[in-house]
Design an enzyme around this catalytic site. Sequence first.
Site, PDB file in Angstrom:
ATOM      1  N   GLY A   1     -29.546  29.378   6.962  1.00  0.00           N
ATOM      2  CA  GLY A   1     -30.666  30.104   6.877  1.00  0.00           C
ATOM      3  C   GLY A   1     -31.937  29.392   7.529  1.00  0.00           C
ATOM      4  O   GLY A   1     -31.774  28.415   8.345  1.00  0.00           O
ATOM      5  N   SER A   2     -32.876  29.786   7.175  1.00  0.00           N
ATOM      6  CA  SER A   2     -34.173  29.074   7.679  1.00  0.00           C
ATOM      7  C   SER A   2     -34.534  27.561   7.317  1.00  0.00           C
ATOM      8  O   SER A   2     -33.967  27.290   6.356  1.00  0.00           O
ATOM      9  CB  SER A   2     -35.399  30.171   7.239  1.00  0.00           C
ATOM     10  OG  SER A   2     -35.502  29.607   5.936  1.00  0.00           O
ATOM     11  N   THR A   3     -35.345  27.177   8.308  1.00  0.00           N
ATOM     12  CA  THR A   3     -35.586  25.704   7.882  1.00  0.00           C
ATOM     13  C   THR A   3     -36.247  25.538   6.642  1.00  0.00           C
ATOM     14  O   THR A   3     -36.193  24.551   6.075  1.00  0.00           O
ATOM     15  CB  THR A   3     -36.417  25.307   9.251  1.00  0.00           C
ATOM     16  OG1 THR A   3     -35.327  25.038  10.321  1.00  0.00           O
ATOM     17  CG2 THR A   3     -36.882  23.563   8.953  1.00  0.00           C
TER      18      THR A   3
ATOM     19  N   GLU B   1     -27.409  24.509   7.624  1.00  0.00           N
ATOM     20  CA  GLU B   1     -27.279  24.949   9.213  1.00  0.00           C
ATOM     21  C   GLU B   1     -28.573  25.770   9.201  1.00  0.00           C
ATOM     22  O   GLU B   1     -28.651  26.995   8.755  1.00  0.00           O
ATOM     23  CB  GLU B   1     -26.054  25.785   9.373  1.00  0.00           C
ATOM     24  CG  GLU B   1     -25.801  25.977  10.885  1.00  0.00           C
ATOM     25  CD  GLU B   1     -25.978  27.440  11.395  1.00  0.00           C
ATOM     26  OE1 GLU B   1     -27.285  27.793  11.724  1.00  0.00           O
ATOM     27  OE2 GLU B   1     -24.989  28.364  11.147  1.00  0.00           O
TER      28      GLU B   1
ATOM     29  N   ASN C   1     -27.011  37.650   8.932  1.00  0.00           N
ATOM     30  CA  ASN C   1     -26.612  37.913  10.094  1.00  0.00           C
ATOM     31  C   ASN C   1     -25.045  37.963  10.543  1.00  0.00           C
ATOM     32  O   ASN C   1     -24.700  38.603  11.503  1.00  0.00           O
ATOM     33  CB  ASN C   1     -27.493  37.199  11.270  1.00  0.00           C
ATOM     34  CG  ASN C   1     -27.329  35.666  11.123  1.00  0.00           C
ATOM     35  OD1 ASN C   1     -26.623  35.114  10.189  1.00  0.00           O
ATOM     36  ND2 ASN C   1     -27.574  34.977  12.313  1.00  0.00           N
TER      37      ASN C   1
ATOM     38  N   CYS D   1     -28.744  32.316  15.177  1.00  0.00           N
ATOM     39  CA  CYS D   1     -29.413  30.803  15.285  1.00  0.00           C
ATOM     40  C   CYS D   1     -29.079  30.158  16.582  1.00  0.00           C
ATOM     41  O   CYS D   1     -29.737  29.317  16.833  1.00  0.00           O
ATOM     42  CB  CYS D   1     -28.863  29.923  14.219  1.00  0.00           C
ATOM     43  SG  CYS D   1     -29.282  30.457  12.380  1.00  0.00           S
TER      44      CYS D   1
ATOM     45  N   VAL E   1     -36.340  27.424   3.928  1.00  0.00           N
ATOM     46  CA  VAL E   1     -35.601  27.484   2.653  1.00  0.00           C
ATOM     47  C   VAL E   1     -34.639  26.143   2.499  1.00  0.00           C
ATOM     48  O   VAL E   1     -34.575  25.761   1.530  1.00  0.00           O
ATOM     49  CB  VAL E   1     -34.848  28.724   2.782  1.00  0.00           C
ATOM     50  CG1 VAL E   1     -33.839  28.964   1.440  1.00  0.00           C
ATOM     51  CG2 VAL E   1     -35.785  29.919   2.636  1.00  0.00           C
ATOM     52  N   GLY E   2     -33.889  25.833   3.733  1.00  0.00           N
ATOM     53  CA  GLY E   2     -33.136  24.734   3.827  1.00  0.00           C
ATOM     54  C   GLY E   2     -34.253  23.581   2.924  1.00  0.00           C
ATOM     55  O   GLY E   2     -33.398  22.739   2.278  1.00  0.00           O
TER      56      GLY E   2
ATOM     57  N   GLU F   1     -19.744  22.294  10.607  1.00  0.00           N
ATOM     58  CA  GLU F   1     -18.880  23.394  10.059  1.00  0.00           C
ATOM     59  C   GLU F   1     -17.614  23.708  11.182  1.00  0.00           C
ATOM     60  O   GLU F   1     -18.017  23.723  12.431  1.00  0.00           O
ATOM     61  CB  GLU F   1     -19.692  24.707   9.818  1.00  0.00           C
ATOM     62  CG  GLU F   1     -20.658  24.260   8.802  1.00  0.00           C
ATOM     63  CD  GLU F   1     -21.054  25.907   8.163  1.00  0.00           C
ATOM     64  OE1 GLU F   1     -21.783  26.632   9.064  1.00  0.00           O
ATOM     65  OE2 GLU F   1     -21.018  25.928   6.985  1.00  0.00           O
TER      66      GLU F   1
HETATM   67  C1  SIN Z   1     -25.676  31.728  13.002  1.00  0.00           C
HETATM   68  O1  SIN Z   1     -26.280  32.541  13.589  1.00  0.00           O
HETATM   69  O2  SIN Z   1     -26.317  31.088  12.144  1.00  0.00           O
HETATM   70  C2  SIN Z   1     -24.245  31.376  13.491  1.00  0.00           C
HETATM   71  C3  SIN Z   1     -23.938  31.690  14.759  1.00  0.00           C
HETATM   72  C4  SIN Z   1     -22.679  31.561  15.372  1.00  0.00           C
HETATM   73  O3  SIN Z   1     -21.575  31.120  14.337  1.00  0.00           O
HETATM   74  O4  SIN Z   1     -22.171  31.700  16.202  1.00  0.00           O
END
Ligand code: SIN
Length: 518
Positions: free
Chosen positions: A264-266, A286, A186, A320, A268-269, A496
């Site tokens: 990514g997704s919860t 994240e 994304n 996300c 897979v995390g 991050e």
């Molecule tokens: C994400 O969707 O994982 C990141 C979104 C962002 O940094 O704004």
Amino acid sequence: MIRNCNILLRRAVNRSTLISRRYLSSEAILDRIKQDGLLCESSIIDGEEVYGSNTFAVQDPATGGVIGTSPDLSVDSLDQAIGSSLAAFKTFKRVPGSERSDMLTRWRNLILEYADDLAGLITFENGKPFNEAKGEVMYAASFLSWFAGEATRIYGDMIQPMSNSTVRTITMLQPIGVVGVITPWNFPAAMITRKVAAAIAAGCTAVVKPDSETPFTALALGQLALRAGIPPGVLNIVTTKSSLAEMGKMLCEDPRVRKISFTGSTAVGGLLMKQSSSGLKKLSLELGGNAPFIVFEDADIDQAVSAAIACKFRGSGQTCVCANRIYVAAQVYDEFVDKLTQAVRTFVVGNGFADGVTHGPLIHERAIAKVERHVQDAVALGGRVLVGGSRATGHASELFFQPTVIRDATNKMLITHEETFGPVAGIFKFSSEQDAIDAANDSTVGLASYVMTKDLSRAFRVAEQLDFGMVGLNTGLISDAAVPFGGVKQSGFGREGSKYGIHEYLTVKAVSVGGVVY
Ligand code: SIN
């Protein structure tokens, strides 16, 4: 097959003049990307182009057309990449911070110079409109500027008041080592720079596995990193489609890799965390969000509508931090719903290269099927669709969904409990501040949240009670290199960007010095 990613010839090139080119059409952009050597159909291992015997096709979600192919590498190539990153780490960790800072700055300058190429690649493979893609390139570049600054400011401490007065302790912050970076489709550029810039600033080396939907942006970034003089092995980029799970497992289990950073997704995390447990590997995760967006009766409604549009429909709802549950106070419910609906009616859905298009396609069939399921479920449970509500027809692919507003949403609906990851705004009504806070917190995840109010006391009161890593107060845009980005609960951990981001890639060593006598 195009083989114009000539890494060796271009490695030494360093054009620092910031010329952002303007192109007129997607064909012109593609031609320019090829001419600039930025349609890279090879992975990058140890500074070399690696093709492999198998490939996978990368498709444009807006047309279904094939943009090009990427190597479908196996874990053997990943093994080489990890070896290369480990060898590079042995010398890179001693490169002075000021030099690492210069490298990041040169990389950033090249990213700005080739911003249109990179934005074009993002639009081709992700589908987001070109202007929005350009915004992502700027966002990606901002992490390089940020961490170029951080590279020269890695400070340890000197601790004097020890229990033994003849001893002093110095803390040294040291790079953790080889980092495994797994990034999503994304934000094909920004999620790489947010992680890799911090890693390089700290003195680490990285093996990146980009998503197989969007490898070209990653590889173009890798190519520019080499041209910027980032040494071979410091940034390896390994593409795969058929060995995704095996590569994830290997990055987590290989003792040469000291840290994993994943967006990514919860689900897979959680798997990566399990796989990393045998080596007790440091992790930054994240993961998924299900962001509440709360509009109080005292909010500036026009501002709230703009903020909702910014955070709900960015990337066609595929971020996300997109608002997923919009809670509006009963007193202003109808006004907010009407204004949001009117605004959404003005959106133009289409190919991200076409003039005036505000929203592109979704990434793949699974994504659009989920959005469709959420809308159908909401309607079956009493939700009223005010605009949109189904796939958008008449486009070159089947992946377009009409931006949708649904009123009378309730907590029985799927849109309350699952991240839709699409352009659907479900709007819930609440009658008290506590009800809004309780509803917002009724979630297993906690990444972003948003609060719209003009009451300063309420703003702090609510922000303090929300179980989320980030709160946007009267804004729908919280993404910035200066912000500690990350979540709580099942949205993962680690931060991050910001002054905290670099610490994810550093370890603290305590050196105690004895024999200090007066
Ligand atoms: C994400 O969707 O994982 C990141 C979104 C962002 O940094 O704004």
